[in-house]
Design an enzyme around this catalytic site. Structure first.
Site, PDB file in Angstrom:
ATOM      1  N   ARG A 153      -8.585  -0.691   4.369  1.00  0.00           N
ATOM      2  CA  ARG A 153      -7.742   0.339   3.764  1.00  0.00           C
ATOM      3  C   ARG A 153      -6.373  -0.214   3.392  1.00  0.00           C
ATOM      4  O   ARG A 153      -5.737   0.262   2.464  1.00  0.00           O
ATOM      5  CB  ARG A 153      -7.532   1.501   4.740  1.00  0.00           C
ATOM      6  CG  ARG A 153      -8.803   2.227   5.144  1.00  0.00           C
ATOM      7  CD  ARG A 153      -8.460   3.443   5.926  1.00  0.00           C
ATOM      8  NE  ARG A 153      -7.489   4.225   5.173  1.00  0.00           N
ATOM      9  CZ  ARG A 153      -6.889   5.291   5.678  1.00  0.00           C
ATOM     10  NH1 ARG A 153      -7.132   5.655   6.920  1.00  0.00           N
ATOM     11  NH2 ARG A 153      -6.017   5.969   4.957  1.00  0.00           N
TER      12      ARG A 153
ATOM     13  N   CYS B  85      -5.644  13.012  12.883  1.00  0.00           N
ATOM     14  CA  CYS B  85      -5.646  11.568  12.625  1.00  0.00           C
ATOM     15  C   CYS B  85      -5.685  10.842  13.956  1.00  0.00           C
ATOM     16  O   CYS B  85      -5.176  11.352  14.951  1.00  0.00           O
ATOM     17  CB  CYS B  85      -4.371  11.210  11.857  1.00  0.00           C
ATOM     18  SG  CYS B  85      -4.090   9.443  11.705  1.00  0.00           S
TER      19      CYS B  85
ATOM     20  N   ASP C 200       4.474   0.748  12.161  1.00  0.00           N
ATOM     21  CA  ASP C 200       3.292   0.077  11.611  1.00  0.00           C
ATOM     22  C   ASP C 200       3.197  -1.388  12.020  1.00  0.00           C
ATOM     23  O   ASP C 200       2.231  -2.060  11.657  1.00  0.00           O
ATOM     24  CB  ASP C 200       3.289   0.191  10.073  1.00  0.00           C
ATOM     25  CG  ASP C 200       3.087   1.626   9.621  1.00  0.00           C
ATOM     26  OD1 ASP C 200       3.317   1.904   8.431  1.00  0.00           O
ATOM     27  OD2 ASP C 200       2.722   2.471  10.457  1.00  0.00           O
TER      28      ASP C 200
ATOM     29  N   ARG D 220      -4.996  10.536   4.212  1.00  0.00           N
ATOM     30  CA  ARG D 220      -3.962  11.563   4.355  1.00  0.00           C
ATOM     31  C   ARG D 220      -2.930  11.512   3.244  1.00  0.00           C
ATOM     32  O   ARG D 220      -2.322  12.512   2.868  1.00  0.00           O
ATOM     33  CB  ARG D 220      -3.187  11.365   5.656  1.00  0.00           C
ATOM     34  CG  ARG D 220      -3.980  11.205   6.908  1.00  0.00           C
ATOM     35  CD  ARG D 220      -3.010  11.034   8.043  1.00  0.00           C
ATOM     36  NE  ARG D 220      -2.045  12.098   8.025  1.00  0.00           N
ATOM     37  CZ  ARG D 220      -2.303  13.329   8.466  1.00  0.00           C
ATOM     38  NH1 ARG D 220      -3.489  13.589   8.946  1.00  0.00           N
ATOM     39  NH2 ARG D 220      -1.417  14.267   8.430  1.00  0.00           N
TER      40      ARG D 220
ATOM     41  N   ILE E  51       7.344   7.388  17.210  1.00  0.00           N
ATOM     42  CA  ILE E  51       6.996   8.136  15.988  1.00  0.00           C
ATOM     43  C   ILE E  51       5.682   8.908  16.137  1.00  0.00           C
ATOM     44  O   ILE E  51       5.611  10.096  15.847  1.00  0.00           O
ATOM     45  CB  ILE E  51       6.874   7.169  14.782  1.00  0.00           C
ATOM     46  CG1 ILE E  51       8.113   6.297  14.647  1.00  0.00           C
ATOM     47  CG2 ILE E  51       6.550   7.950  13.506  1.00  0.00           C
ATOM     48  CD1 ILE E  51       9.104   6.667  13.595  1.00  0.00           C
TER      49      ILE E  51
ATOM     50  N   ARG F 201       0.081  14.696  13.210  1.00  0.00           N
ATOM     51  CA  ARG F 201       0.590  14.465  11.832  1.00  0.00           C
ATOM     52  C   ARG F 201       0.543  15.733  10.966  1.00  0.00           C
ATOM     53  O   ARG F 201      -0.113  15.755   9.916  1.00  0.00           O
ATOM     54  CB  ARG F 201      -0.145  13.323  11.165  1.00  0.00           C
ATOM     55  CG  ARG F 201      -0.058  12.023  11.946  1.00  0.00           C
ATOM     56  CD  ARG F 201      -0.684  10.864  11.246  1.00  0.00           C
ATOM     57  NE  ARG F 201       0.102  10.386  10.121  1.00  0.00           N
ATOM     58  CZ  ARG F 201      -0.284   9.363   9.347  1.00  0.00           C
ATOM     59  NH1 ARG F 201      -1.422   8.757   9.585  1.00  0.00           N
ATOM     60  NH2 ARG F 201       0.478   8.955   8.360  1.00  0.00           N
ATOM     61  N   PRO F 202       1.257  16.782  11.345  1.00  0.00           N
ATOM     62  CA  PRO F 202       1.297  17.985  10.498  1.00  0.00           C
ATOM     63  C   PRO F 202       2.015  17.698   9.186  1.00  0.00           C
ATOM     64  O   PRO F 202       2.672  16.669   9.043  1.00  0.00           O
ATOM     65  CB  PRO F 202       2.115  18.965  11.361  1.00  0.00           C
ATOM     66  CG  PRO F 202       2.958  18.108  12.243  1.00  0.00           C
ATOM     67  CD  PRO F 202       2.156  16.861  12.498  1.00  0.00           C
ATOM     68  N   VAL F 203       1.907  18.598   8.200  1.00  0.00           N
ATOM     69  CA  VAL F 203       2.629  18.463   6.922  1.00  0.00           C
ATOM     70  C   VAL F 203       3.552  19.661   6.706  1.00  0.00           C
ATOM     71  O   VAL F 203       3.882  20.018   5.574  1.00  0.00           O
ATOM     72  CB  VAL F 203       1.639  18.283   5.748  1.00  0.00           C
ATOM     73  CG1 VAL F 203       0.923  16.937   5.836  1.00  0.00           C
ATOM     74  CG2 VAL F 203       0.640  19.446   5.675  1.00  0.00           C
TER      75      VAL F 203
ATOM     76  N   LYS G 164       0.839  -1.210   0.000  1.00  0.00           N
ATOM     77  CA  LYS G 164       0.000   0.000   0.000  1.00  0.00           C
ATOM     78  C   LYS G 164       0.868   1.252   0.000  1.00  0.00           C
ATOM     79  O   LYS G 164       0.670   2.180  -0.791  1.00  0.00           O
ATOM     80  CB  LYS G 164      -0.919   0.036   1.219  1.00  0.00           C
ATOM     81  CG  LYS G 164      -1.586   1.399   1.435  1.00  0.00           C
ATOM     82  CD  LYS G 164      -2.455   1.427   2.663  1.00  0.00           C
ATOM     83  CE  LYS G 164      -1.750   1.637   3.938  1.00  0.00           C
ATOM     84  NZ  LYS G 164      -1.469   3.043   4.293  1.00  0.00           N
ATOM     85  N   ASN G 165       1.855   1.288   0.906  1.00  0.00           N
ATOM     86  CA  ASN G 165       2.641   2.512   1.087  1.00  0.00           C
ATOM     87  C   ASN G 165       3.681   2.741  -0.006  1.00  0.00           C
ATOM     88  O   ASN G 165       4.403   3.725   0.022  1.00  0.00           O
ATOM     89  CB  ASN G 165       3.278   2.521   2.479  1.00  0.00           C
ATOM     90  CG  ASN G 165       2.214   2.716   3.545  1.00  0.00           C
ATOM     91  OD1 ASN G 165       1.077   3.088   3.235  1.00  0.00           O
ATOM     92  ND2 ASN G 165       2.565   2.465   4.788  1.00  0.00           N
TER      93      ASN G 165
HETATM   94  C1  EPZ Z   1       4.081   7.061   6.437  1.00  0.00           C
HETATM   95  O1  EPZ Z   1       3.255   8.106   6.939  1.00  0.00           O
HETATM   96  C2  EPZ Z   1       3.175   5.833   6.291  1.00  0.00           C
HETATM   97  N1  EPZ Z   1       2.095   6.153   5.372  1.00  0.00           N
HETATM   98  C3  EPZ Z   1       2.613   5.475   7.659  1.00  0.00           C
HETATM   99  O2  EPZ Z   1       1.862   4.261   7.522  1.00  0.00           O
HETATM  100  C4  EPZ Z   1       3.763   5.192   8.617  1.00  0.00           C
HETATM  101  O3  EPZ Z   1       3.252   4.967   9.902  1.00  0.00           O
HETATM  102  C5  EPZ Z   1       4.697   6.414   8.674  1.00  0.00           C
HETATM  103  O4  EPZ Z   1       5.149   6.761   7.350  1.00  0.00           O
HETATM  104  C6  EPZ Z   1       5.930   6.150   9.513  1.00  0.00           C
HETATM  105  O5  EPZ Z   1       6.630   5.043   9.067  1.00  0.00           O
HETATM  106  C7  EPZ Z   1       2.351   6.108   4.027  1.00  0.00           C
HETATM  107  O6  EPZ Z   1       3.441   5.829   3.558  1.00  0.00           O
HETATM  108  C8  EPZ Z   1       1.198   6.405   3.119  1.00  0.00           C
HETATM  109  P1  EPZ Z   1       5.914  10.511   8.582  1.00  0.00           P
HETATM  110  P2  EPZ Z   1       3.774   9.623   6.961  1.00  0.00           P
HETATM  111  O7  EPZ Z   1       5.778  11.788   7.825  1.00  0.00           O
HETATM  112  O8  EPZ Z   1       4.717   9.845   5.843  1.00  0.00           O
HETATM  113  C9  EPZ Z   1       5.987  13.961  11.878  1.00  0.00           C
HETATM  114  C10 EPZ Z   1       0.013   2.806   7.766  1.00  0.00           C
HETATM  115  O9  EPZ Z   1      -0.418   2.236   8.777  1.00  0.00           O
HETATM  116  N2  EPZ Z   1       5.881  14.935  10.760  1.00  0.00           N
HETATM  117  O10 EPZ Z   1       7.109   9.687   8.316  1.00  0.00           O
HETATM  118  O11 EPZ Z   1       2.580  10.486   7.082  1.00  0.00           O
HETATM  119  C11 EPZ Z   1       4.728  13.099  12.045  1.00  0.00           C
HETATM  120  O12 EPZ Z   1       3.744  13.740  12.781  1.00  0.00           O
HETATM  121  C12 EPZ Z   1       0.456   4.286   7.834  1.00  0.00           C
HETATM  122  O13 EPZ Z   1       0.153   2.247   6.678  1.00  0.00           O
HETATM  123  C13 EPZ Z   1       5.920  16.292  11.026  1.00  0.00           C
HETATM  124  O14 EPZ Z   1       6.027  16.705  12.170  1.00  0.00           O
HETATM  125  O15 EPZ Z   1       4.586   9.644   8.328  1.00  0.00           O
HETATM  126  C14 EPZ Z   1       5.309  11.860  12.738  1.00  0.00           C
HETATM  127  O16 EPZ Z   1       5.387  12.093  14.107  1.00  0.00           O
HETATM  128  C15 EPZ Z   1       0.092   4.918   9.139  1.00  0.00           C
HETATM  129  N3  EPZ Z   1       5.819  17.149   9.974  1.00  0.00           N
HETATM  130  C16 EPZ Z   1       6.693  11.749  12.120  1.00  0.00           C
HETATM  131  O17 EPZ Z   1       7.005  13.017  11.556  1.00  0.00           O
HETATM  132  C17 EPZ Z   1       5.708  16.723   8.666  1.00  0.00           C
HETATM  133  O18 EPZ Z   1       5.614  17.552   7.754  1.00  0.00           O
HETATM  134  C18 EPZ Z   1       6.842  10.699  11.012  1.00  0.00           C
HETATM  135  O19 EPZ Z   1       5.765  10.816  10.135  1.00  0.00           O
HETATM  136  C19 EPZ Z   1       5.693  15.350   8.428  1.00  0.00           C
HETATM  137  C20 EPZ Z   1       5.781  14.466   9.492  1.00  0.00           C
END
Ligand code: EPZ
Length: 417
Positions: free
Chosen positions: A397, A117, A305, A93, A327, A122-124, A22-23
């Site tokens: 999902r 979420c 995950d 997301r 995380i 989970r900010p961007v 998926k990811n």
């Molecule tokens: C990806 O999410 C995966 N989703 C998630 O899988 C997975 O849990 C996560 O990576 C961590 O491995 C997909 O690939 C579609 P991050 P992502 O940005 O990219 C913080 C599942 O179950 N952060 O690596 O959204 C954030 O809040 C899903 O399949 C910021 O602060 O995760 C977190 O604490 C759930 N600002 C940390 O970084 C940002 O702009 C890591 O999140 C981005 C992230």
């Protein structure tokens, strides 16, 4: 709303096949936005999130066709409007992954902010900051990210923390930027590597994917390609944890042991016997599993995950263990539901202390997010009596035909609505 009804107590045994990841599939489909030519993907899993992404791309004008197996061709010859509406983004997301490709390809994009979420804030902000470093003008207005750039310009970007989709978004955007981009503190996840492999097949110049520094030399345009999506390592890990918890013996085909070291290491520590070939992993758990301590962190460390699934294993293992989540700030919802099945779990901050119990008892439990629902299915497979897992739309999902695959492995499981 669909539920799963599970009669616990049967050790899993037999063989099944792992689906595409998926990811990896989600960012790969967004990569189609970067070229006017067709991108042909194979091993595309049949999942709700994949359907949502195809709808999102389709409403932008991408021509999408699926064959009767696991192939999909995406052709973004012309794009109507570079818009990702709230109605779709709020359900998934990962829609944020259209932002980088749209700005790079169209010079503009309007993408709804994903919002909150269940597992964390989970900010961007790092996606936005990175695109601004590449020269995009970005405003957040009425819940939308509005981005503009005549042409992006390469830059050196040091990311404050490791973000998977942030790395993927910026890597895709940088492919069409003027000049060279260096992403530092980049995510090293195998899904990032799979995306880089596909982008390179489309003509991108990327080096260092899989390491924490990725260099992208921008090009004027990308062409079409074909790409076979990597296997889903989290689906693989979930089935292995289920087999270990039920003291079973299974073989998973179409898997990749090379991207699961941290998970396989923990299963060995729990007492599992593991054998693997290039694309098959076999597990046998002869006695009661031993409790194992887990601490989540970015790849190649133990994946967040898989945290919930390992907690389910620890809940029936001998001894006590700690599970630490580093995380996401709210990823223990499954623990409260497991307590309903008789698990002994104490949470303090980002650490849970799990004291293994001899037996869990069937009950009705509710899924709160994708991986939490998988952990409740594992606990239900071990529990005495019948368990009903409610709200399994979360499960759909990210797991393709999970009850069919588990039934193939001897589970007594059925879907009811
Ligand atoms: C990806 O999410 C995966 N989703 C998630 O899988 C997975 O849990 C996560 O990576 C961590 O491995 C997909 O690939 C579609 P991050 P992502 O940005 O990219 C913080 C599942 O179950 N952060 O690596 O959204 C954030 O809040 C899903 O399949 C910021 O602060 O995760 C977190 O604490 C759930 N600002 C940390 O970084 C940002 O702009 C890591 O999140 C981005 C992230």
């Amino acid at each position: 709303m669909d539920k799963l009804v599970i009669q616990g107590g049967a050790p899993l045994s037999g063989e099944t096949r792992i689906s595409g990841a998926k990811n990896a599939a989600l960012p790969l489909m967004c990569a189609a936005l970067l070229t006017r030519e067709p991108l042909a993907l194979s091993n595309v899993p049949h999942l709700r999130d994949v359907t949502t992404m195809l709808r999102l791309l389709g409403q932008m004008g991408v021509k999408v066709s699926r064959d009767d197996r696991s192939g999909a061709t995406l052709h973004a010859e012309r794009l109507a409007e570079p818009l990702a509406p709230y109605e779709l983004v709020k359900t998934m997301r990962a829609s944020i992954l259209v932002l980088g490709p749209l700005v790079a390809r169209c010079g503009e994009a309007r993408v709804s902010l994903p919002g909150g979420c269940a597992i964390g804030l989970r900010p961007v902000d790092l996606h936005i900051k990175g695109l601004q470093a590449l020269g995009a003008e970005i405003e957040v207005e009425q819940g939308y990210i509005a981005a503009r750039a005549k042409r992006l310009t390469g830059a050196r970007i040091v990311m404050d923390l490791v973000t998977v989709t942030g790395t993927e978004n910026l890597m895709m955007a940088a492919c069409l930027a003027q000049g060279t981009t260096v992403l530092e503190n980049a995510a090293r996840e195998p899904e990032v590597v799979d995306l880089a492999r596909c982008l390179s097949a489309m003509g991108a110049r990327i080096s260092g994917a899989g390491a924490d520094v990725i260099t992208i030399e921008g090009v004027a345009s990308l062409h079409g390609a074909t790409h076979h999506i990597m296997p889903d390592r989290i689906e693989t890990g979930t089935f292995l944890a289920a087999a270990a918890a039920t003291r079973g013996r299974v073989s998973l085909h179409g898997a990749d042991p090379a991207i699961l070291d941290a998970v396989l290491e923990k299963l060995r520590e729990a007492g599992a016997e593991l054998e693997s070939t290039k694309d098959t992993i076999s597990l046998a758990m002869k006695g009661r599993p031993r409790g194992v301590n887990v601490r989540t962190a970015p790849y190649p460390a133990f994946p967040t995950d898989m945290q919930a699934q390992l907690m389910a294993l620890d809940a029936v293992a001998s001894g006590a263990a700690t599970v630490t989540e580093t995380i996401f700030e709210n990823r223990f919802m499954h623990a409260l539901e497991m307590q309903r099945l008789g698990a002994d779990i104490e949470i303090s901050g980002n650490t849970a202390v799990v004291r293994g119990v001899e037996k869990l008892q069937g009950a009705t439990v509710m899924a709160t997010d994708l991986r939490a629902s998988a952990s409740l299915v594992i606990a239900a497979l071990v529990a005495d009596g019948e368990t009903t897992v409610d709200r399994i739309y979360h499960l759909d999902r990210g797991y393709e035909r999970i009850e069919e695959k588990l039934a193939q492995l001897g589970a007594r499981i059925r879907r009811v609505n």
